[in-house]
Design a protein around this motif. Structure first.
Motif, PDB file in Angstrom:
ATOM      1  N   TYR A   5       1.094  46.887 -64.836  1.00 31.03           N
ATOM      2  CA  TYR A   5       1.885  47.862 -65.568  1.00 31.03           C
ATOM      3  C   TYR A   5       2.126  47.387 -66.988  1.00 31.03           C
ATOM      4  O   TYR A   5       2.214  46.189 -67.243  1.00 31.03           O
ATOM      5  N   VAL A  35       4.563  55.921 -64.765  1.00 31.90           N
ATOM      6  CA  VAL A  35       4.720  55.971 -63.307  1.00 31.90           C
ATOM      7  C   VAL A  35       6.101  55.473 -62.896  1.00 31.90           C
ATOM      8  O   VAL A  35       6.563  55.774 -61.803  1.00 31.90           O
ATOM      9  N   TRP A  46       3.779  52.169 -67.546  1.00 36.93           N
ATOM     10  CA  TRP A  46       2.546  52.906 -67.326  1.00 36.93           C
ATOM     11  C   TRP A  46       1.577  52.032 -66.559  1.00 36.93           C
ATOM     12  O   TRP A  46       1.564  50.809 -66.715  1.00 36.93           O
ATOM     13  N   ARG A  47       0.763  52.650 -65.732  1.00 35.35           N
ATOM     14  CA  ARG A  47      -0.290  51.932 -65.023  1.00 35.35           C
ATOM     15  C   ARG A  47      -1.383  51.605 -66.044  1.00 35.35           C
ATOM     16  O   ARG A  47      -1.884  52.480 -66.743  1.00 35.35           O
TER      17      ARG A  47
END
Length: 61
Positions: A5, A35, A46-47
């Motif tokens: 992440y 996410v 965020w991924r």
């Protein structure tokens, strides 16, 4: 394989842009949504794979 992440501040540094720009990109350029939503002082996440896929799409366009 475990997802990596990236935080809001890491993305801002990566692109040299502000948080507002990331939000604008979500609306206009299909930038992925976080996410994990931040709040109460915590940053969104965020991924990494989603961000990389978006970058690849931008290069292909």
């Amino acid at each position: 394989m475990q997802d990596q992440y990236v935080s809001t501040s890491q993305l801002c540094e990566r692109y040299g842009r502000s948080r507002d720009t990331l939000l604008r990109w979500q609306k206009s350029k299909g930038f992925p949504k976080p996410v994990i939503q931040g709040g109460h002082g915590a940053e969104s996440r965020w991924r990494e794979s989603d961000v990389q896929a978006w970058e690849e799409r931008q290069l292909a366009a």
